[in-house]
Scaffold this motif. Structure first.
Motif, PDB file in Angstrom:
ATOM      1  N   THR A   1     -26.606  13.565  29.288  1.00  0.00           N
ATOM      2  CA  THR A   1     -25.377  12.772  29.346  1.00  0.00           C
ATOM      3  C   THR A   1     -24.152  13.609  29.044  1.00  0.00           C
ATOM      4  OG1 THR A   1     -25.787  12.179  27.091  1.00  0.00           O
ATOM      5  CG2 THR A   1     -26.437  10.614  28.777  1.00  0.00           C
ATOM      6  N   SER A   2     -24.257  14.405  27.978  1.00  0.00           N
ATOM      7  CA  SER A   2     -23.044  15.109  27.589  1.00  0.00           C
ATOM      8  C   SER A   2     -22.716  16.244  28.548  1.00  0.00           C
ATOM      9  CB  SER A   2     -23.181  15.637  26.163  1.00  0.00           C
ATOM     10  OG  SER A   2     -24.512  15.899  25.875  1.00  0.00           O
TER      11      SER A   2
ATOM     12  N   VAL B   1     -21.186  19.643  20.562  1.00  0.00           N
ATOM     13  CA  VAL B   1     -19.810  19.616  21.048  1.00  0.00           C
ATOM     14  C   VAL B   1     -19.330  18.177  21.154  1.00  0.00           C
ATOM     15  CG1 VAL B   1     -18.316  20.163  22.990  1.00  0.00           C
ATOM     16  CG2 VAL B   1     -20.068  21.782  22.297  1.00  0.00           C
ATOM     17  N   VAL B   2     -20.164  17.304  21.738  1.00  0.00           N
ATOM     18  CA  VAL B   2     -19.732  15.916  21.933  1.00  0.00           C
ATOM     19  C   VAL B   2     -19.713  15.164  20.610  1.00  0.00           C
ATOM     20  CG1 VAL B   2     -20.341  13.702  22.956  1.00  0.00           C
ATOM     21  CG2 VAL B   2     -20.472  15.775  24.320  1.00  0.00           C
ATOM     22  N   TRP B   3     -20.810  15.199  19.889  1.00  0.00           N
ATOM     23  CA  TRP B   3     -20.942  14.296  18.739  1.00  0.00           C
ATOM     24  C   TRP B   3     -20.313  14.847  17.477  1.00  0.00           C
ATOM     25  CZ3 TRP B   3     -21.718   9.646  20.323  1.00  0.00           C
ATOM     26  CH2 TRP B   3     -22.448   9.429  21.492  1.00  0.00           C
TER      27      TRP B   3
ATOM     28  N   ILE C   1     -17.630   5.811  23.898  1.00  0.00           N
ATOM     29  CA  ILE C   1     -17.948   7.236  24.031  1.00  0.00           C
ATOM     30  C   ILE C   1     -18.823   7.462  25.268  1.00  0.00           C
ATOM     31  CG2 ILE C   1     -19.050   9.214  22.895  1.00  0.00           C
ATOM     32  CD1 ILE C   1     -16.689   8.183  21.318  1.00  0.00           C
ATOM     33  N   LEU C   2     -19.835   6.593  25.412  1.00  0.00           N
ATOM     34  CA  LEU C   2     -20.731   6.760  26.562  1.00  0.00           C
ATOM     35  C   LEU C   2     -19.979   6.555  27.876  1.00  0.00           C
ATOM     36  CD1 LEU C   2     -24.063   5.143  25.339  1.00  0.00           C
ATOM     37  CD2 LEU C   2     -23.567   7.548  25.752  1.00  0.00           C
ATOM     38  N   SER C   3     -19.028   5.611  27.872  1.00  0.00           N
ATOM     39  CA  SER C   3     -18.229   5.408  29.089  1.00  0.00           C
ATOM     40  C   SER C   3     -17.494   6.679  29.454  1.00  0.00           C
ATOM     41  CB  SER C   3     -17.212   4.287  28.890  1.00  0.00           C
ATOM     42  OG  SER C   3     -17.852   3.065  28.731  1.00  0.00           O
ATOM     43  N   ALA C   4     -16.991   7.363  28.440  1.00  0.00           N
ATOM     44  CA  ALA C   4     -16.274   8.612  28.710  1.00  0.00           C
ATOM     45  C   ALA C   4     -17.248   9.680  29.187  1.00  0.00           C
ATOM     46  CB  ALA C   4     -15.544   9.075  27.453  1.00  0.00           C
TER      47      ALA C   4
END
Lengths: 305, 293, 321
Positions: free
Chosen positions: B3-4, A218-220, A118-121
């Motif tokens: 980050t996001s 949104v991300v998590w 996920i962090l790579s993305a």
């Protein structure tokens, strides 16, 4: 949904039956088991008949198969040829070690692989992403047995940090479970990255932002839940890889588990033991695959309904 | 959430004018590695400075670069590492190519048949394919070895049993697509026989997929072959195979570390090269396949 | 009118910095929008109309950046806002419905969940009362049995339903401005009409201003008060709707209007105009429409200024000089 699970259970039972038939026939194909059991010299015709009767070899093949199946359900595949112990005891003795190792390996792969992917993305094209890619690419290319040996050399012999054989304490788990986990972790990372990128580019993630949700949400929440679905599928597929790896890893780290039991059984031509170990691993493999399927149903509402 | 933020910026609608040309560059390094591998396999007897199996107890355990005679050192029995590595390449190529070729042919035929005829043949074949896909390879190999005894045929069969299913799956998917094209329908209406349709019309259209899967499978096959050799299920001990060499080195790892190191590096580099090449080929030939693995 | 302006865009420039050069997706556009007013932005794909929308929302995609101009929303320049401040304006002040409303809902969460999480941003209330509000919203967009629908996943609803849900979410926080980006391209004719009716409904209920991004003059005629025609990153003509239909001043507008067969039928594709829309990274030196323009003359070697052809009606064509 129950129908789906029901079908999967039936498929699993069917696969197990096919494997059992294969295993049953495999030992019958390799020659007369009675001859293996008899000491080559002092064997009279009467001895031979007695052993055959004892093993049930005088019955017809289908009958023998039924008897085999009946024993298999109880984990009873006869006595180990080498030390004359019941295979059931051997299984019970070895199974926990393998289950622990497999569980540790899978947990490690998921717990490290998913966030890294996920962090790579999230940090696409950063140093972190590139480093992650290198780690993943190596994990997929380096043979496990060799990685295991090199880690033993480095952490056991040179740095003297970690134990390299046996399974006394938690520190014994570090090296074997890492070796077991690396390639699966690599797959999860790459898949996690690509599915996350795809999901982040979707309309519903964009809409979640438009309606004013915090970026973290949104991300998590929105993105991760969707990105996890292919990862779950992959984890299901990689169970096979986990079993493959367990055999190799147990061999290198002298881990007293099912994999070594199986391998030793094959090399010593100890058929009851091989049968027992193969059937047991097939059973657990199919069981976990079933669990993954059920999880999948829960993860993706589109399948549930 | 610094980050996001970044991601969300990146993940906005892609613009059509962003070129993808960079992906089309030839992967020179992997190609070079593969050429070296093939050269070693083909000309092992010329390239190797020594006989890979000849013992030489006086010169045993020479470290790499210690002697000009034995560039990468010698093992416990004094056998030349470099020569063993070069012959190991031959073993790897022989076993992998055989298993791969057989697997590709069988898998492709099953995929073609399954996809083209459909109905019950498809259902049965795909059930079997799924079972084979899901089954742990080494477990399968163990069963094979129980029946056949250790040796190259056992390894090839074991690899074959898992490889074919991947081909069958992917090829079938492609056939289902191609089957719907007009030229196939036309051929069927005009009464062309099924085998000819399959060979003349459908096969050329799945050839790209076939090449891509093949190149992506090689790495996995090499790893599998090495693992089986390592476990002692393949060639007899002492034979120059990379997996066996790692196993031999394991016993004396504290003493002569290079015995395990070099063959492992060889396997890793070759598998890396194949994986990179396969990825490149996939992107080049068929971007649709990008995610289908 | 002027004291009731909610959005004033002035000389907005959004450029994309690609490997091959700078692409001026939005190249100095200005317009304003009054409370409750509906503005249509018309143009071919690639004319920069969607990028205008993303610029207003502060969500310009990666190689792009707003390089100049101002976006005044209720008297404050959005370009000076921080990320956090922009996020607070999104949804509550400005919201957007994207091209395909059907893919705007997250497939793994229930409709109720997606509504409630939006409402939570606006109201600090216990979950139960948020759910009540969610059901009310669904009722407002005419979804029958709204309480039951809250537990549905998007795939359990029909296309028309999902559209309404997206509509309900976008008005959940009562925004002052709603942007609808080509809301009809992916829909078939009947659903299209329903959708337009829904948006009109929403506007009547909330009094929100709407920006319609479209390539369809039929929709403009039906929905909008004002209209701006975009070509190659600039607004080439802007006026009240009737004025534009009665007295188009720019040849591009003329061509667009001529090829609309009948304003009461829906047109899916842009009426064909000779020639290709220009590529934004290789624009001609002068008027960007000149290569396709039947009236082009020497003067068009130079980019035309904006001329007022009538009150509240401007055009960028030398013929209007």
């Amino acid at each position: 949904m129950w129908q789906f699970i029901g079908i999967r259970v039936l498929q699993g039972i069917f696969t197990l039956l096919v494997i059992s038939l294969l295993v049953f026939l495999a030992t019958r194909l390799t020659g007369d088991p009675a001859l293996v059991l008899l000491p080559p010299e002092a064997s009279s015709k009467a001895d031979y008949e007695r052993v055959r009767k004892q093993l049930g070899l005088d019955k017809s093949l289908p009958e023998q198969y039924i008897i085999f199946l009946r024993g298999a359900v109880k984990g009873d595949f006869g006595l180990s040829i080498r030390d004359r112990r019941p295979t059931r005891d051997l299984l019970l003795e070895r199974l926990p070690a393998t289950l622990q190792l497999a569980l540790a390996g899978m947990a490690l792969a998921v717990v490290i692989g998913v966030p890294l992917g996920i962090l790579s993305a999230v940090k696409r094209d950063s140093i972190f992403d590139k480093g992650g890619k290198l780690f993943a690419v190596l994990g997929m290319a380096a043979p496990q047995f060799w990685v295991a040996i090199m880690l033993i050399l480095l952490f056991g012999a040179i740095l003297k940090l970690l134990p390299t054989y046996g399974r006394e304490g938690p520190e014994n788990f570090i090296l074997p479970s890492f070796v077991l986990a690396w390639s699966i972790m690599a797959g999860i990372m790459r898949l996690g990255r690509s599915s996350m990128l795809e999901v982040l580019d979707s309309d519903y993630v964009r809409f979640a932002r438009i309606k004013g949700l915090k970026d973290g949400m949104v991300v998590w929440k929105h993105a991760l839940r969707n990105a996890l679905i292919p990862i779950l599928t992959f984890s299901g597929i990689s169970l096979a890889g986990l079993l493959n790896g367990a055999i190799v890893v147990e061999q290198v780290f002298a881990w007293p588990g099912l994999g070594r039991l199986m391998l030793d059984g094959v090399l010593q031509r100890n058929f009851p033991v091989v049968q027992a170990a193969v059937m047991a691993s097939a059973f657990f493999y199919i069981l976990t695959a079933l669990i993954v399927d059920i999880l999948y149903v829960y993860a993706d509402p589109r399948i549930r309904h | 959430m610094a980050t996001s933020d970044l991601v969300l910026e990146n993940a906005q609608p892609q613009l059509s004018w962003r070129g993808r040309l960079a992906e089309k560059r030839l992967p020179w390094i992997p190609i070079a590695v593969l050429l070296v591998l093939l050269a070693c396999a083909a000309f092992a007897h010329w390239l190797a400075p020594h006989d890979p199996t000849s013992l030489n107890v006086i010169n045993s355990k020479l470290a790499p670069f210690e002697s000009r005679e034995h560039l990468l050192g010698t093992d416990v029995l004094g056998r030349d590492m470099l020569s063993r590595l070069i012959y190991g390449a031959r073993t790897t190529v022989q076993i992998s190519v055989t298993a791969l070729a057989l697997g590709a042919v069988i898998g492709t035929v099953i995929g073609l048949v399954s996809g083209y005829w459909g109905s019950w043949a498809d259902a049965v074949l795909m059930r079997i394919t799924d079972a084979a896909l899901g089954f742990p390879t080494i477990l399968l190999a163990l069963v094979v070895v129980v029946i056949m005894n250790p040796g190259p045929p056992a390894i090839i069969l074991a690899v074959l049993l898992t490889v074919w299913a991947r081909f069958a799956r992917m090829i079938r998917g492609d056939v289902l697509t191609v089957k719907g094209y007009d030229f196939v329908t036309l051929a069927r209406i005009t009464g062309v026989k099924a085998p000819i349709i399959l060979w003349r019309h459908i096969f050329p259209n799945v050839a790209n997929t076939l090449m891509v899967i093949t190149s992506l499978m090689v790495g996995q096959i090499i790893l599998l072959e090495a693992a089986l050799s390592f476990l002692g299920l393949g060639l007899s001990p002492g034979a120059p195979a990379w997996g066996i060499m790692v196993a031999e080195g394991q016993e004396v790892i504290l003493d002569v570390w290079w015995l395990s190191l070099f063959p492992g590096v060889a396997i890793t580099v070759v598998v890396l090269a194949f994986n990179f090449f396969g990825d490149w080929l996939r992107d080049y030939l068929d971007p649709k396949l990008r995610r289908a693995r | 009118m002027t004291n009731d302006v909610i959005l004033r865009v002035e000389d907005l420039q959004t450029h994309f910095f690609t490997r091959t050069g700078v692409v001026k997706a939005v190249d100095g556009i200005s317009f304003e929008l009054g409370r409750g007013e509906t503005l249509g932005i018309v143009g071919e794909s690639g004319s920069g109309k969607s990028m205008t929308a993303w610029s207003i929302l502060g969500m310009v995609p990666h190689p792009g950046r707003i390089v100049g101009g101002t976006i005044d929303y209720l008297g404050e320049n959005l370009l000076e806002k921080s990320r956090g401040e922009m996020r607070e304006i999104r949804g509550s002040g400005i919201c957007m419905v994207m091209q395909d409303p059907l893919t705007s809902l997250n497939p793994v969460f229930t409709v109720g969940d997606q509504l409630v999480e939006t409402l939570k941003l606006e109201y600090e209330e216990p979950k139960r009362s948020l759910r009540r509000r969610a059901a009310e919203l669904l009722a407002n967009v005419r979804i029958p049995a709204p309480e039951d629908r809250l537990t549905n996943f998007p795939h359990q609803m029909s296309g028309g339903m999902r559209q309404r849900v997206v509509g309900a979410i976008s008005i959940a926080r009562a925004p002052n401005l709603l942007i609808a980006d080509e809301p009809t391209t992916s829909l078939d004719a009947t659903i299209q009409l329903q959708y337009l009716r829904l948006l009109k409904d929403i506007q009547e209920q909330t009094g929100a201003a709407i920006i319609f991004i479209t390539h369809d003059f039929g929709i403009v005629a039906r929905m909008c008060d004002r209209v701006a025609v975009m070509y190659a990153g600039r607004i080439v003509e802007q006026s009240d709707v009737e004025d534009m239909f009665d007295h188009p001043a720019h040849p591009y507008t003329e061509a667009l209007l001529q090829s609309v067969p009948d304003l009461d039928t829906d047109v899916d594709t842009l009426p064909s105009i000779e020639g290709q829309p220009p590529s934004l990274d290789a624009l001609p030196a002068g008027c960007s429409f000149a290569p396709r323009c039947p009236h082009a003359w020497e003067r068009c070697q130079e980019y035309p200024d904006e001329f007022t052809v009538a009150p509240r009606h401007t055009s960028r064509c030398w013929r209007s000089e």
